[in-house]
Design a protein around this motif. Structure first.
Motif, PDB file in Angstrom:
ATOM      1  N   ALA A 117       0.829  -1.210   0.000  1.00 30.87           N
ATOM      2  CA  ALA A 117       0.000   0.000   0.000  1.00 30.87           C
ATOM      3  C   ALA A 117       0.863   1.259   0.000  1.00 30.87           C
ATOM      4  O   ALA A 117       0.571   2.226  -0.734  1.00 30.87           O
ATOM      5  N   ILE A 118       1.923   1.259   0.794  1.00 30.64           N
ATOM      6  CA  ILE A 118       2.796   2.440   0.847  1.00 30.64           C
ATOM      7  C   ILE A 118       3.465   2.679  -0.504  1.00 30.64           C
ATOM      8  O   ILE A 118       3.493   3.806  -1.014  1.00 30.64           O
ATOM      9  N   ILE A 119       4.002   1.612  -1.091  1.00 28.10           N
ATOM     10  CA  ILE A 119       4.665   1.766  -2.387  1.00 28.10           C
ATOM     11  C   ILE A 119       3.664   2.197  -3.456  1.00 28.10           C
ATOM     12  O   ILE A 119       3.957   3.046  -4.306  1.00 28.10           O
ATOM     13  N   GLY A 120       2.462   1.634  -3.414  1.00 30.89           N
ATOM     14  CA  GLY A 120       1.458   2.003  -4.405  1.00 30.89           C
ATOM     15  C   GLY A 120       1.045   3.458  -4.305  1.00 30.89           C
ATOM     16  O   GLY A 120       0.943   4.164  -5.315  1.00 30.89           O
ATOM     17  N   ILE A 121       0.831   3.935  -3.085  1.00 31.05           N
ATOM     18  CA  ILE A 121       0.410   5.326  -2.900  1.00 31.05           C
ATOM     19  C   ILE A 121       1.524   6.280  -3.308  1.00 31.05           C
ATOM     20  O   ILE A 121       1.296   7.257  -4.040  1.00 31.05           O
ATOM     21  N   LEU A 122       2.740   6.008  -2.845  1.00 31.55           N
ATOM     22  CA  LEU A 122       3.852   6.891  -3.200  1.00 31.55           C
ATOM     23  C   LEU A 122       4.131   6.870  -4.699  1.00 31.55           C
ATOM     24  O   LEU A 122       4.357   7.921  -5.321  1.00 31.55           O
ATOM     25  N   GLY A 123       4.115   5.672  -5.296  1.00 31.89           N
ATOM     26  CA  GLY A 123       4.379   5.581  -6.728  1.00 31.89           C
ATOM     27  C   GLY A 123       3.322   6.285  -7.557  1.00 31.89           C
ATOM     28  O   GLY A 123       3.646   6.990  -8.530  1.00 31.89           O
ATOM     29  N   ALA A 124       2.054   6.122  -7.193  1.00 33.02           N
ATOM     30  CA  ALA A 124       0.983   6.798  -7.933  1.00 33.02           C
ATOM     31  C   ALA A 124       1.097   8.313  -7.793  1.00 33.02           C
ATOM     32  O   ALA A 124       0.868   9.062  -8.759  1.00 33.02           O
ATOM     33  N   SER A 125       1.455   8.785  -6.601  1.00 34.69           N
ATOM     34  CA  SER A 125       1.619  10.230  -6.400  1.00 34.69           C
ATOM     35  C   SER A 125       2.758  10.780  -7.246  1.00 34.69           C
ATOM     36  O   SER A 125       2.623  11.834  -7.890  1.00 34.69           O
ATOM     37  N   VAL A 126       3.878  10.056  -7.254  1.00 33.03           N
ATOM     38  CA  VAL A 126       5.016  10.510  -8.065  1.00 33.03           C
ATOM     39  C   VAL A 126       4.672  10.498  -9.547  1.00 33.03           C
ATOM     40  O   VAL A 126       5.023  11.422 -10.297  1.00 33.03           O
ATOM     41  N   ALA A 127       3.963   9.461 -10.000  1.00 30.35           N
ATOM     42  CA  ALA A 127       3.577   9.388 -11.410  1.00 30.35           C
ATOM     43  C   ALA A 127       2.681  10.552 -11.794  1.00 30.35           C
ATOM     44  O   ALA A 127       2.844  11.158 -12.858  1.00 30.35           O
ATOM     45  N   LEU A 128       1.735  10.892 -10.919  1.00 32.09           N
ATOM     46  CA  LEU A 128       0.840  12.014 -11.201  1.00 32.09           C
ATOM     47  C   LEU A 128       1.598  13.335 -11.242  1.00 32.09           C
ATOM     48  O   LEU A 128       1.371  14.173 -12.132  1.00 32.09           O
ATOM     49  N   VAL A 129       2.509  13.521 -10.295  1.00 31.48           N
ATOM     50  CA  VAL A 129       3.288  14.764 -10.263  1.00 31.48           C
ATOM     51  C   VAL A 129       4.150  14.900 -11.513  1.00 31.48           C
ATOM     52  O   VAL A 129       4.244  15.972 -12.115  1.00 31.48           O
ATOM     53  N   VAL A 130       4.789  13.804 -11.920  1.00 34.01           N
ATOM     54  CA  VAL A 130       5.642  13.846 -13.120  1.00 34.01           C
ATOM     55  C   VAL A 130       4.818  14.170 -14.355  1.00 34.01           C
ATOM     56  O   VAL A 130       5.222  14.994 -15.198  1.00 34.01           O
ATOM     57  N   ALA A 131       3.638  13.564 -14.496  1.00 30.22           N
ATOM     58  CA  ALA A 131       2.788  13.829 -15.660  1.00 30.22           C
ATOM     59  C   ALA A 131       2.330  15.279 -15.688  1.00 30.22           C
ATOM     60  O   ALA A 131       2.346  15.932 -16.736  1.00 30.22           O
ATOM     61  N   VAL A 132       1.935  15.815 -14.545  1.00 32.33           N
ATOM     62  CA  VAL A 132       1.468  17.209 -14.491  1.00 32.33           C
ATOM     63  C   VAL A 132       2.611  18.173 -14.766  1.00 32.33           C
ATOM     64  O   VAL A 132       2.450  19.160 -15.501  1.00 32.33           O
ATOM     65  N   LEU A 133       3.784  17.912 -14.189  1.00 32.40           N
ATOM     66  CA  LEU A 133       4.936  18.784 -14.446  1.00 32.40           C
ATOM     67  C   LEU A 133       5.339  18.758 -15.912  1.00 32.40           C
ATOM     68  O   LEU A 133       5.663  19.808 -16.499  1.00 32.40           O
ATOM     69  N   PHE A 134       5.321  17.575 -16.528  1.00 28.78           N
ATOM     70  CA  PHE A 134       5.649  17.492 -17.949  1.00 28.78           C
ATOM     71  C   PHE A 134       4.639  18.274 -18.780  1.00 28.78           C
ATOM     72  O   PHE A 134       5.018  18.970 -19.742  1.00 28.78           O
ATOM     73  N   ASP A 135       3.373  18.197 -18.411  1.00 26.10           N
ATOM     74  CA  ASP A 135       2.355  18.962 -19.134  1.00 26.10           C
ATOM     75  C   ASP A 135       2.584  20.461 -18.976  1.00 26.10           C
ATOM     76  O   ASP A 135       2.425  21.228 -19.937  1.00 26.10           O
ATOM     77  N   ASP A 136       2.963  20.893 -17.770  1.00 28.13           N
ATOM     78  CA  ASP A 136       3.250  22.319 -17.562  1.00 28.13           C
ATOM     79  C   ASP A 136       4.458  22.771 -18.380  1.00 28.13           C
ATOM     80  O   ASP A 136       4.450  23.872 -18.951  1.00 28.13           O
ATOM     81  N   ILE A 137       5.486  21.936 -18.452  1.00 28.54           N
ATOM     82  CA  ILE A 137       6.683  22.307 -19.219  1.00 28.54           C
ATOM     83  C   ILE A 137       6.360  22.416 -20.703  1.00 28.54           C
ATOM     84  O   ILE A 137       6.771  23.365 -21.380  1.00 28.54           O
TER      85      ILE A 137
END
Length: 263
Positions: free
Chosen positions: A168-188
């Motif tokens: 659960a910890i790995i899943g939550i952290l990994g999903a959060s990081v994936a979302l942040v990376v996708a949003v940052l790439f979209d902003d760039i």
């Protein structure tokens, strides 16, 4: 950035979000399989009164008070240190039932043998605690409180809480990081596109300004002012050329003119 904008950004960059989520799932599954389950053992005892009456007061008071006192002693840091010295599991819980002489034991360990052995050691510690304190108060052994094992320590089931917790910890952290990376790439990407549009707009403005400047300069040159007369003379951009006439026509026109004009 609100939730709707984040959702749209994640959907636009699905080709980044989905691989990262898949990598997160693989990592959680791998980490979970690497964790061994825990084994839980449980036991139940009951405090019993002595077989003979005595006038010596018991240091615990009544049986219910003795049950609560022994539970406090077994849950103390000193008792856990003794368990550690024996190489057993410190993940145990001793719960004396309220207003009763019954006490419950719950032990968790990496293997079933350690769980059972820890439960036996805790029961032995209860007996030792009762004997030591009552003997120090000079209570006769026949009048001392004892214990009766209602359910000996035994393993009931394997517990997978640690595995599920890690996943659960790995899943939550990994999903959060994936979302942040996708949003940052979209902003760039959006920032780069906006800069390109601004540069293109500036270049178009410069081109339009240059064309307007050339047009205004041509108009000023076409409308020149004669300083002697103060009259604006429009200079045509192209002077019409008089068509050529044959020499004979020119001579005939001269001959037909009046005599006075020829002289």
């Amino acid at each position: 950035m609100d939730v709707w904008r984040i959702t749209l950004a994640a959907l636009r960059r699905w080709y980044i979000l989905l691989p990262l989520l898949a990598l997160t799932g693989w990592g959680a599954w791998t980490a979970g399989n690497g964790i061994q389950p825990e084994y839980e053992a449980q036991a139940t005892i009951m405090l019993t009164p002595g077989t003979a009456a005595t006038e010596v007061p018991n240091p615990y008071g009544g049986l219910e008070e003795a049950n609560q006192a022994v539970g406090i002693v077994l849950n103390s840091t000193e008792s856990r240190a003794q368990i550690v010295e024996q190489g057993l599991s410190t993940e145990y819980e001793v719960v004396p039932e309220s207003r009763s002489t019954i006490m419950y034991f719950t032990v968790r360990a990496d293997d079933p043998e350690t769980a059972v052995t820890t439960g036996v050691a805790l029961i032995d510690m209860v007996e030792a605690e009762l004997t030591a304190r009552q003997s120090a108060a000079e209570v006769p052994s026949s009048s001392q409180y004892g214990i009766d094992v209602l359910a000996p320590p035994s393993v009931l089931e394997a517990i997978y809480d640690g595995k599920l917790r890690v996943q659960a910890i790995i899943g939550i952290l990994g999903a959060s990081v994936a979302l942040v990376v996708a949003v940052l790439f979209d902003d760039i990407v959006g920032l780069v596109r906006r800069r390109r549009r601004r540069r293109k707009a500036r270049a178009d403005e410069l081109v339009d300004s240059a064309e307007e400047a050339r047009t205004d300069d041509g108009a000023e040159r076409a409308n020149e002012v004669d300083p002697a007369e103060g009259v604006t003379t429009e200079v045509p951009s192209r002077v019409p050329r008089e068509p050529d006439r044959p020499d004979a026509e020119v001579r005939s026109s001269r001959d037909t003119s009046p005599v006075g004009e020829r002289s």
